[in-house]
Motif scaffolding. Structure first.
Motif, PDB file in Angstrom:
ATOM      1  N   TYR A   2       0.821  -1.204   0.000  1.00  0.00           N
ATOM      2  CA  TYR A   2       0.000   0.000   0.000  1.00  0.00           C
ATOM      3  C   TYR A   2       0.858   1.259   0.000  1.00  0.00           C
ATOM      4  O   TYR A   2       0.502   2.252  -0.614  1.00  0.00           O
ATOM      5  CB  TYR A   2      -0.958   0.009   1.191  1.00  0.00           C
ATOM      6  N   PHE A   6       0.755   4.147  -2.750  1.00  0.00           N
ATOM      7  CA  PHE A   6       0.549   5.537  -2.341  1.00  0.00           C
ATOM      8  C   PHE A   6       1.654   6.431  -2.888  1.00  0.00           C
ATOM      9  O   PHE A   6       1.410   7.558  -3.298  1.00  0.00           O
ATOM     10  CB  PHE A   6       0.491   5.619  -0.817  1.00  0.00           C
ATOM     11  N   LEU A   9       1.189   7.479  -6.651  1.00  0.00           N
ATOM     12  CA  LEU A   9       0.147   8.435  -7.008  1.00  0.00           C
ATOM     13  C   LEU A   9       0.757   9.833  -7.168  1.00  0.00           C
ATOM     14  O   LEU A   9       1.628  10.220  -6.390  1.00  0.00           O
ATOM     15  CB  LEU A   9      -0.941   8.462  -5.940  1.00  0.00           C
ATOM     16  N   LYS A  16      -3.226  12.785  -3.137  1.00  0.00           N
ATOM     17  CA  LYS A  16      -2.988  11.346  -2.978  1.00  0.00           C
ATOM     18  C   LYS A  16      -4.083  10.703  -2.129  1.00  0.00           C
ATOM     19  O   LYS A  16      -4.556   9.612  -2.430  1.00  0.00           O
ATOM     20  CB  LYS A  16      -1.618  11.100  -2.348  1.00  0.00           C
ATOM     21  N   SER A  20      -6.674   7.990  -3.484  1.00  0.00           N
ATOM     22  CA  SER A  20      -6.771   6.703  -2.785  1.00  0.00           C
ATOM     23  C   SER A  20      -8.211   6.375  -2.433  1.00  0.00           C
ATOM     24  O   SER A  20      -8.658   5.233  -2.587  1.00  0.00           O
ATOM     25  CB  SER A  20      -5.928   6.729  -1.506  1.00  0.00           C
TER      26      SER A  20
END
Length: 53
Positions: A2, A6, A9, A16, A20
């Motif tokens: 993850y 992240f 992005l 972000k 998300s």
């Protein structure tokens, strides 16, 4: 995983977070509209057989 996603992005932190949340909402919609109904048809978990003769 993850954290890597992240970091990939684009934009500042607020963007972000917004992206998300949009991606998460999209995944949940796809699961709810396509995967879960198909899974219910395939597994027949909703068939009630207790107490029926």
């Amino acid at each position: 995983m993850y954290l890597w996603l992240f970091r990939q992005l684009p934009g500042p932190l607020w963007l972000k977070i917004l992206l998300s949340l949009a991606i998460l909402a999209g995944v949940l919609v796809v699961l709810d509209q396509f995967l879960f109904p198909w899974l219910a048809d395939v597994t027949h978990l909703t068939d009630a057989t207790v107490g029926q003769n």
